[in-house]
Design an enzyme around this catalytic site. Structure first.
Site, PDB file in Angstrom:
ATOM      1  CG  ASP A  77      -2.087   0.942   1.068  1.00 45.04           C
ATOM      2  OD1 ASP A  77      -3.209   0.430   0.876  1.00 45.04           O
ATOM      3  OD2 ASP A  77      -1.893   2.181   1.105  1.00 45.04           O
ATOM      4  CG  ASP A  93       2.014   4.450  -6.768  1.00 46.29           C
ATOM      5  OD1 ASP A  93       1.092   3.646  -7.026  1.00 46.29           O
ATOM      6  OD2 ASP A  93       2.073   5.608  -7.224  1.00 46.29           O
ATOM      7  CE  LYS A 158     -12.526   0.497  -3.373  1.00 44.18           C
ATOM      8  NZ  LYS A 158     -12.408   0.905  -1.958  1.00 44.18           N
TER       9      LYS A 158
HETATM   10  C1  SAM Z   1     -10.100   1.237   1.174  1.00 45.90           C
HETATM   11  S1  SAM Z   1      -8.416   1.262   1.527  1.00 45.90           S
HETATM   12  C2  SAM Z   1      -8.035  -0.424   1.530  1.00 45.90           C
HETATM   13  C3  SAM Z   1      -8.536  -1.130   2.714  1.00 45.90           C
HETATM   14  C4  SAM Z   1      -8.016  -2.504   2.847  1.00 45.90           C
HETATM   15  N1  SAM Z   1      -8.546  -3.358   1.834  1.00 45.90           N
HETATM   16  C5  SAM Z   1      -8.348  -3.103   4.200  1.00 45.90           C
HETATM   17  O1  SAM Z   1      -9.082  -4.016   4.283  1.00 45.90           O
HETATM   18  O2  SAM Z   1      -7.824  -2.614   5.193  1.00 45.90           O
HETATM   19  C6  SAM Z   1      -7.725   1.829   0.088  1.00 45.90           C
HETATM   20  C7  SAM Z   1      -6.233   1.905   0.099  1.00 45.90           C
HETATM   21  O3  SAM Z   1      -5.758   2.046  -1.198  1.00 45.90           O
HETATM   22  C8  SAM Z   1      -4.496   2.681  -1.085  1.00 45.90           C
HETATM   23  N2  SAM Z   1      -4.030   3.161  -2.376  1.00 45.90           N
HETATM   24  C9  SAM Z   1      -4.592   4.072  -3.167  1.00 45.90           C
HETATM   25  N3  SAM Z   1      -3.844   4.254  -4.275  1.00 45.90           N
HETATM   26  C10 SAM Z   1      -2.795   3.432  -4.173  1.00 45.90           C
HETATM   27  C11 SAM Z   1      -1.674   3.163  -4.993  1.00 45.90           C
HETATM   28  N4  SAM Z   1      -1.482   3.792  -6.147  1.00 45.90           N
HETATM   29  N5  SAM Z   1      -0.794   2.261  -4.570  1.00 45.90           N
HETATM   30  C12 SAM Z   1      -0.942   1.638  -3.387  1.00 45.90           C
HETATM   31  N6  SAM Z   1      -1.979   1.849  -2.580  1.00 45.90           N
HETATM   32  C13 SAM Z   1      -2.903   2.740  -2.959  1.00 45.90           C
HETATM   33  C14 SAM Z   1      -4.746   3.752  -0.079  1.00 45.90           C
HETATM   34  O4  SAM Z   1      -3.582   4.114   0.547  1.00 45.90           O
HETATM   35  C15 SAM Z   1      -5.717   3.063   0.878  1.00 45.90           C
HETATM   36  O5  SAM Z   1      -5.035   2.628   2.006  1.00 45.90           O
END
Ligand code: SAM
Length: 917
Positions: A77, A93, A158
């Site tokens: 993440d 990322d 998603k």
């Molecule tokens: C809804 S949360 C995920 C929750 C996770 N599935 C859980 O159960 O705890 C969405 C996550 O996507 C991450 N995110 C968004 N863009 C990203 C990227 N380009 N690379 C890595 N992580 C990313 C955000 O940091 C965030 O923590």
């Protein structure tokens, strides 16, 4: 502030928030994965999982819980993930190459069975932009998934329901065998997020890079061109634009023709975007000579970036003058082509917008109407004007499609544990695109046909279970079922041993006995009966329904006992001639029938007489045994006892000569009576059957095939009914009425045929569910007219049946009777011996015999009447008034006194014994 925000933000502190807290999950979205896994079960069978966008780690926790122990789980993440034991996590990322190489290093030679993606990019510019970024991120995640997934693996992601949705699904479908979109219950309804589960990764050797390129996958998205431009009239409201350079233009300096500025729809934007307005073409140069084109205007056009509000306003004013006066026609001519193009695009766009709006308005109208209708129904229900079932029947979906309360749909959803989809479809907000809704629906409907079949199966199974449960609870029902089976079994037995039927065997007597007692309603009796039957002869043997046609008797039965369908078939006008021929003969047959009937009637009378005679005989017998059988009333149950008596044949045949003599007649009589009972029905069947007999070639059935052939549909219960009628006579008022009408010639064969046609005649039973047929059997019956007399006759018969003693009493009586008969036989032997003796005189013989007889008769104790002594004399003087026969005076203390005397005597006895010792 934080607290307030938490509470108000989409009701964040909902059930799943609290559940997550309670169960130690790091995020409420853990439940989304739990629910997805419940539906598709992909975690349990996986050994390696990669979670893209895993922070704070809720999905990782779920994966660890549901996957086999020592599985490889990797989480990545942008945000740091707090370590979870035995799970590899890192911060990166997912769109970068670095992330890709880290994952590859961690996996080593392994490939992932599941790749999860719950990424949500930093959003907030506009809904359209958010959705686009989400789709883009999803495509990036897919790129990683494709690289690391095993063949047959699962990718869960998603997506937002946006216009890119279809494109994404299309791409998924190219790479996976099964693609399903779903919204778990824990996903908020207000959220446009949806989860797509792609199963069975095809793992193609080469993947077209276009599949994973956002530019080719997604339609172009107009990303805030307005944000980029400067509002020259309100420069303070300027927003930052970080998109970088325009495509194909990597400089910040921009020049355009003055004509474009004049013809533009948005001149203010041009003034904000552009550095210089050129008078480049000839037509543009003509403008330089325009009266309103001052030097100031010309200088202003040279460098727009240095102008202030006032200058911009002057420029705009000048533009308006030039445009209004239309002094320069060439300007307009020059720009005609561009104008037309712009107009065309504009028209198409406008039309599209209008259509979309219209469609949305229509959908809204339909939805509003449905809601109004629902509301009305609720009010009507509250006023008790209708019941909920009425609503379910009348209401249909918004498109006139599936009903709102479609039981099947609801059941299906419940079965799938996916009730939320139904609810979601109802609750969808206006902002969710309708096209996407339809697409979703399509996807759900793919498996609906299969589901219907499955559902039908399950309902059938449930019905069977219900029937079993009912059978367990209801002894009567159980007994009825067992009896049905048993009777079938008995029928087969009988037909197999039909040759021996002349002599009544023990079994047949038993079965007759059973058929009699079957009419009794006593549960326990029925149960006993059944259990006995089950013990003695388990009716497990297969039924043999098809009889050998080469056998003459069975031939008659087959034709006479035509099934209803066959009868109706031969009633077709095609067979009219056959029936006519038959009619000519019919008269003769009727005559002979009448004769036969009269004969039978006479015989009936005769049989009644003989029946009476037998009763008399038995009465005599009972008289002989009066000391033993004082309670027996043989008159009442002559018929029954006669049957039971035959039971006793097995005990001592020699002793029963007398009995057999009496009974044989009665058995004959009974046979004749049952024959008569069956006579009318058989005649009816023959009437129809004989007419067509000549024209039908009856093919003898192959003996070898006999055992193999078993077809429940061909089961002809007419034959069975005939047998039953023969055994116990007509049992319903309808049957008696019909028989009467046939005998009295009130009804003819044609009437019967006519009546055969009714609304249920052609009802096809094939393929109908069991529960429906059961229900039909119970309720869908023809209403046959009955006469008063027939009802009376049935009532009398029922009364007689009720008056009969139960089987055990009857057996006891029969046992007493047989003992009496034995004694009588012994007595007869003795008297014979006395009569044969030469030593005694005639007088002595008579005396001895009469003594012997009186001895047997006098065995019964004469009843002594107990009379309680009352009054002052206490019955010490003379016979009390009103008492006849032997009597004994007792007083109220007699019992106690008697006991005391007994006690004293006993004591005395024991003392005597002690003394003796
Ligand atoms: C809804 S949360 C995920 C929750 C996770 N599935 C859980 O159960 O705890 C969405 C996550 O996507 C991450 N995110 C968004 N863009 C990203 C990227 N380009 N690379 C890595 N992580 C990313 C955000 O940091 C965030 O923590």
């Amino acid at each position: 502030m934080g607290k307030k925000d938490k509470k108000t933000a989409k009701g964040r502190l909902d059930k799943y928030y609290h559940l997550a807290k309670e169960q130690g999950y790091r995020s409420r979205s853990a439940f989304k994965l739990i629910q997805l896994n419940k539906k598709y079960s992909f975690l349990e069978k996986s050994r390696c999982l990669v979670d893209l966008c895993a922070a704070p780690g809720g999905w990782l926790q779920v994966a660890k819980k549901y996957m086999p122990v020592s599985s490889l789980i990797i989480g990545v993440d942008l945000a740091p993930i707090k370590p979870i034991p035995s799970i590899i996590t890192f911060q990166e990322d997912i769109t970068t190459d670095k992330c890709r190489s880290i994952i590859r290093n961690e996996l080593k030679t392994w490939k992932a069975d599941v790749v999860l993606h719950d990424g949500a990019p930093n959003v907030g510019i506009s809904w359209l932009q958010d959705a686009f970024s989400q789709s883009e991120l999803t495509l990036k995640a897919l790129k990683l998934a494709v690289e690391f997934l095993n063949q047959g693996g699962t990718f869960v992601t998603k997506i937002f329901r946006s216009k890119d949705y279809n494109n994404l699904i299309w791409v998924f479908n190219q790479l996976f065998k099964k693609v399903e979109a779903t919204k778990p219950a824990s996903s908020r309804n207000v959220s446009a997020e949806i989860f797509v589960v792609c199963r069975d990764f095809l793992a193609p050797k080469k993947i077209d890079p276009k599949f994973l390129d956002p530019r080719s996958v997604f339609q172009e998205v107009e990303i805030g061109p307005k944000n980029k431009s400067i509002d020259v009239l309100n420069p303070g409201k300027r927003k930052r634009y970080r998109e970088g350079y325009e495509d194909g233009n990597y400089t910040l300096y921009k020049e355009i023709s003055i004509l474009d500025f004049i013809n533009s729809d948005d001149p203010i934007q041009i003034l904000g975007d552009v550095n210089k307005l050129k008078f480049d073409t000839e037509k543009a140069k003509e403008l330089l000579n325009h009266e309103s084109t001052t030097e100031e205007i010309k200088i202003c056009c040279d460098d727009l970036k240095v102008l202030g509000k006032k200058e911009f306003k002057n420029l705009l004013r000048w533009r308006n003058i030039v445009k209004e006066k239309k002094q320069d026609q060439s300007i307009e001519n020059n720009s005609t082509k561009d104008d037309e193009k712009v107009d065309e695009d504009q028209i198409i766009q406008d039309e599209l917008d209008e259509l979309t709006k219209e469609k949305q308005a229509q959908q809204k109208r339909v939805r509003r109407k449905t809601n109004e209708k629902r509301q009305k129904n609720v009010v009507r229900m509250q006023l008790k004007m209708i019941s909920p079932t009425d609503i379910a029947l009348e209401s249909s979906g918004p498109d006139g499609g599936d009903p709102l309360f479609d039981l099947k749909q609801v059941l299906r959803k419940i079965r799938k544990g996916n009730m939320d989809i139904v609810l979601d479809q109802e609750n969808d907000n206006d902002d969710i695109m309708i096209e996407d809704q339809n697409l979703l629906k399509d996807q759900y409907e793919v498996s609906e046909d299969n589901d219907d079949v499955q559902l039908e199966k399950e309902l059938d199974e449930l019905y069977e279970q219900y029937v079993e449960r009912r059978a367990e609870r209801d002894a009567k029902y159980k007994v009825k079922k067992t009896r049905e089976e048993y009777e079938d079994w008995n029928d087969i037995q009988k037909s197999e041993s039909s040759d021996d039927n002349d002599n009544i065997t023990m079994e047949s007597v038993h079965s007759q006995d059973d058929s009699y007692s079957s009419s009794s309603d006593s549960n326990s009796e029925l149960e006993n009966e059944t259990s006995n039957k089950l013990k003695s002869e388990p009716p497990k043997k297969k039924k043999k329904l098809l009889t050998n046609l080469s056998d003459d008797d069975s031939k008659v039965q087959k034709v006479g006992g035509l099934s209803k369908k066959a009868t109706l078939f031969f009633d077709n006008p095609l067979f009219k001639d056959v029936l006519k021929n038959y009619d000519n003969e019919n008269h003769k047959t009727n005559q002979s029938d009448e004769e036969e009937f009269i004969k039978n009637e006479k015989f009936n009378e005769k049989s009644d007489k003989s029946n009476d005679d037998s009763d008399l005989n038995l009465e005599d017998n009972s008289d002989l045994n009066s000391d033993d059988d004082s309670n027996l009333n043989l008159e009442d149950d002559s018929n029954l006892n006669l049957e039971d008596d035959s039971d006793l044949n097995s005990e001592d045949d020699s002793d029963l000569n007398l009995e057999n003599e009496t009974n044989s007649d009665v058995f004959d009589v009974k046979d004749k009576v049952t024959e008569l009972n069956g006579h009318f029905l058989k005649r009816k069947a023959d009437d129809i059957g004989d007419g067509i007999n000549d024209n039908i070639e009856i093919v003898p059935q192959d003996k070898d095939n006999d055992k193999e052939m078993w077809d429940a549909n061909e089961f002809d219960d007419d034959e069975k009914r005939m047998k039953r009628v023969k055994e116990i006579g007509l049992t319903t008022a309808e049957a008696i009425t019909l028989a009467q009408q046939l005998v009295n010639r009130q009804k003819t064969k044609y009437d019967l045929i006519d009546e055969g046609f009714h609304r249920t005649t052609y009802n096809d039973r094939e393929g109908l569910p069991e529960w429906f047929l059961d229900d039909e059997k119970q309720h869908n019956k023809l209403n046959m007219p009955v006469t008063k007399e027939a009802v009376q006759a049935i009532r009398e018969r029922m009364k007689a049946l009720n008056a009969r003693p139960i089987k055990k009493v009857a057996e006891a009586k029969a046992r007493k009777k047989i003992r009496a008969v034995r004694k009588l036989n012994k007595l007869q032997k003795k008297t014979d011996a006395i009569m044969d003796s030469a030593d005694m005189t005639e007088k002595e013989k008579v005396n001895t015999i009469s003594k012997m007889v009186s001895k047997t008769q006098n065995k019964t104790k004469k009843e002594v009447k107990l009379v309680v002594a009352k009054g002052p004399i206490k019955g010490k003087k003379g016979r009390p008034k009103g008492v006849k026969g032997r009597y004994k005076m007792v007083d109220s203390r007699l019992k106690k006194d008697a006991r005391a005397i007994k006690r004293v005597n006993q004591k005395g006895g024991s003392r005597k014994r002690q003394k003796r010792r």
